[in-house]
Motif scaffolding. Structure first.
Motif, PDB file in Angstrom:
ATOM      1  N   GLU A  27       0.916  -1.283   0.096  1.00 53.51           N
ATOM      2  CA  GLU A  27       0.044   0.053  -0.031  1.00 53.51           C
ATOM      3  C   GLU A  27       0.896   1.116   0.223  1.00 53.51           C
ATOM      4  N   ASP A  28       2.140   1.310   0.883  1.00 48.64           N
ATOM      5  CA  ASP A  28       3.040   2.295   0.801  1.00 48.64           C
ATOM      6  C   ASP A  28       3.481   2.494  -0.691  1.00 48.64           C
ATOM      7  N   LEU A  29       3.997   1.586  -1.201  1.00 48.83           N
ATOM      8  CA  LEU A  29       4.590   1.421  -2.779  1.00 48.83           C
ATOM      9  C   LEU A  29       3.279   2.291  -3.704  1.00 48.83           C
ATOM     10  N   ILE A  30       2.255   1.542  -3.567  1.00 45.46           N
ATOM     11  CA  ILE A  30       1.023   2.273  -4.349  1.00 45.46           C
ATOM     12  C   ILE A  30       1.048   3.880  -4.139  1.00 45.46           C
ATOM     13  N   GLY A  31       1.224   4.249  -2.848  1.00 44.18           N
ATOM     14  CA  GLY A  31       1.245   5.726  -2.714  1.00 44.18           C
ATOM     15  C   GLY A  31       2.297   6.666  -3.280  1.00 44.18           C
ATOM     16  N   GLU A  32       3.382   5.859  -2.961  1.00 43.72           N
ATOM     17  CA  GLU A  32       4.767   6.478  -3.655  1.00 43.72           C
ATOM     18  C   GLU A  32       4.646   6.475  -5.085  1.00 43.72           C
ATOM     19  N   LEU A  33       4.016   5.404  -5.746  1.00 44.28           N
ATOM     20  CA  LEU A  33       3.821   5.650  -7.125  1.00 44.28           C
ATOM     21  C   LEU A  33       2.815   6.841  -7.636  1.00 44.28           C
ATOM     22  N   ARG A  52       9.622  24.132 -10.279  1.00 44.14           N
ATOM     23  CA  ARG A  52      10.022  22.834 -11.032  1.00 44.14           C
ATOM     24  C   ARG A  52      11.102  22.292 -10.594  1.00 44.14           C
ATOM     25  N   GLU A  53      12.055  22.644 -10.412  1.00 43.46           N
ATOM     26  CA  GLU A  53      13.183  22.059  -9.947  1.00 43.46           C
ATOM     27  C   GLU A  53      13.156  21.528  -8.366  1.00 43.46           C
ATOM     28  N   LEU A  54      12.427  22.122  -7.431  1.00 48.46           N
ATOM     29  CA  LEU A  54      11.970  21.609  -6.279  1.00 48.46           C
ATOM     30  C   LEU A  54      11.021  20.331  -6.346  1.00 48.46           C
ATOM     31  N   LEU A  55      10.036  20.292  -7.203  1.00 47.49           N
ATOM     32  CA  LEU A  55       9.517  19.301  -7.438  1.00 47.49           C
ATOM     33  C   LEU A  55      10.124  18.121  -8.124  1.00 47.49           C
ATOM     34  N   GLU A  56      10.683  18.360  -8.978  1.00 41.51           N
ATOM     35  CA  GLU A  56      11.656  17.164  -9.596  1.00 41.51           C
ATOM     36  C   GLU A  56      12.620  16.760  -8.376  1.00 41.51           C
ATOM     37  N   ASP A  61      13.181  12.255  -4.704  1.00 34.70           N
ATOM     38  CA  ASP A  61      13.084  11.207  -3.589  1.00 34.70           C
ATOM     39  C   ASP A  61      12.026  10.331  -3.432  1.00 34.70           C
ATOM     40  N   GLU A  62      10.853  10.462  -4.019  1.00 34.51           N
ATOM     41  CA  GLU A  62       9.753   9.461  -4.144  1.00 34.51           C
ATOM     42  C   GLU A  62      10.110   8.251  -4.878  1.00 34.51           C
ATOM     43  N   LYS A  63      11.030   8.460  -5.961  1.00 33.20           N
ATOM     44  CA  LYS A  63      11.518   7.227  -6.693  1.00 33.20           C
ATOM     45  C   LYS A  63      12.431   6.563  -5.749  1.00 33.20           C
ATOM     46  N   GLU A  64      13.203   7.022  -4.843  1.00 31.14           N
ATOM     47  CA  GLU A  64      14.077   6.355  -4.161  1.00 31.14           C
ATOM     48  C   GLU A  64      13.464   5.464  -2.885  1.00 31.14           C
ATOM     49  N   HIS A  65      12.273   6.248  -2.507  1.00 34.28           N
ATOM     50  CA  HIS A  65      11.408   5.327  -1.568  1.00 34.28           C
ATOM     51  C   HIS A  65      10.598   4.093  -2.144  1.00 34.28           C
ATOM     52  N   VAL A  66      10.506   4.215  -3.689  1.00 34.97           N
ATOM     53  CA  VAL A  66       9.950   3.092  -4.441  1.00 34.97           C
ATOM     54  C   VAL A  66      11.135   2.039  -4.541  1.00 34.97           C
ATOM     55  N   ALA A  67      12.447   2.329  -4.532  1.00 35.53           N
ATOM     56  CA  ALA A  67      13.380   1.423  -4.621  1.00 35.53           C
ATOM     57  C   ALA A  67      13.588   0.716  -3.407  1.00 35.53           C
ATOM     58  N   GLU A  68      13.590   1.605  -2.259  1.00 38.43           N
ATOM     59  CA  GLU A  68      13.856   0.896  -1.112  1.00 38.43           C
ATOM     60  C   GLU A  68      12.599   0.114  -0.376  1.00 38.43           C
ATOM     61  N   ILE A  69      11.448   0.493  -0.918  1.00 37.73           N
ATOM     62  CA  ILE A  69      10.307  -0.425  -0.342  1.00 37.73           C
ATOM     63  C   ILE A  69      10.391  -1.686  -1.283  1.00 37.73           C
ATOM     64  N   THR A  70      10.725  -1.587  -2.500  1.00 36.14           N
ATOM     65  CA  THR A  70      10.798  -2.678  -3.297  1.00 36.14           C
ATOM     66  C   THR A  70      11.955  -3.684  -3.015  1.00 36.14           C
ATOM     67  N   HIS A  71      12.887  -3.128  -2.678  1.00 34.54           N
ATOM     68  CA  HIS A  71      14.134  -4.036  -2.362  1.00 34.54           C
ATOM     69  C   HIS A  71      13.785  -4.682  -0.893  1.00 34.54           C
ATOM     70  N   LEU A  72      13.167  -3.885   0.023  1.00 35.53           N
ATOM     71  CA  LEU A  72      12.586  -4.609   1.177  1.00 35.53           C
ATOM     72  C   LEU A  72      11.583  -5.634   1.104  1.00 35.53           C
ATOM     73  N   LEU A  73      10.782  -5.446   0.316  1.00 35.10           N
ATOM     74  CA  LEU A  73       9.797  -6.444  -0.042  1.00 35.10           C
ATOM     75  C   LEU A  73      10.243  -7.675  -0.711  1.00 35.10           C
ATOM     76  N   ALA A  74      11.624  -7.347  -1.723  1.00 34.45           N
ATOM     77  CA  ALA A  74      12.530  -8.786  -2.181  1.00 34.45           C
ATOM     78  C   ALA A  74      12.854  -9.230  -0.825  1.00 34.45           C
ATOM     79  N   ARG A  75      13.323  -8.863   0.216  1.00 33.79           N
ATOM     80  CA  ARG A  75      14.023  -9.550   1.013  1.00 33.79           C
ATOM     81  C   ARG A  75      13.142 -10.240   2.126  1.00 33.79           C
TER      82      ARG A  75
END
Length: 118
Positions: A27-33, A52-56, A61-75
């Motif tokens: 559910e957290d992953l869905i929110g990040e995406l 625009r630069e701040l939002l980028e 950062d949100e993309k990093e969160h997706v990666a972190e959650i995805t790696h945790l799920l894989a573990r």
């Protein structure tokens, strides 16, 4: 266990089982995406470079969160780990992490093994 974002009276975060934790992480992953898509839609419509630069930055950062959650799920989810190891999106020789290893943990791309560390 029910698929729900809300806790029942006798279920707390501290005594939640692994299955419930996995549900919450997804559910957290869905929110990040969804956040990534929302930030990108705003970025595409904003002319102000500073905004625009701040939002980028926030989007990234949100993309990093997706990666972190995805790696945790894989573990913590064995089936998910196996599915990540079965990358059908490119030829095996083009993958960042080779599928030749018999150790499943070595097949899962993590920050550590991308830099040659476990």
């Amino acid at each position: 266990m029910a698929y729900s974002k809300t806790e029942t009276k006798d279920e707390s975060v501290k005594d939640a089982g692994l299955e419930q934790v996995i549900i919450w992480l997804r559910e957290d992953l869905i929110g990040e995406l969804e956040a990534i898509n929302q930030y990108q839609a705003h970025i595409d419509r904003i002319d102000n470079e500073e905004v625009r630069e701040l939002l980028e930055h926030i989007r990234d950062d949100e993309k990093e969160h997706v990666a972190e959650i995805t790696h945790l799920l894989a573990r913590i989810d064995v089936i998910q780990r196996e599915k990540f190891a079965e990358d059908h999106t490119m030829a095996q020789e083009d993958r960042v992490v080779s599928g030749a290893s018999t150790d499943v943990d070595e097949k899962v791309a993590t920050i550590g093994n991308l830099f040659g560390k476990k």
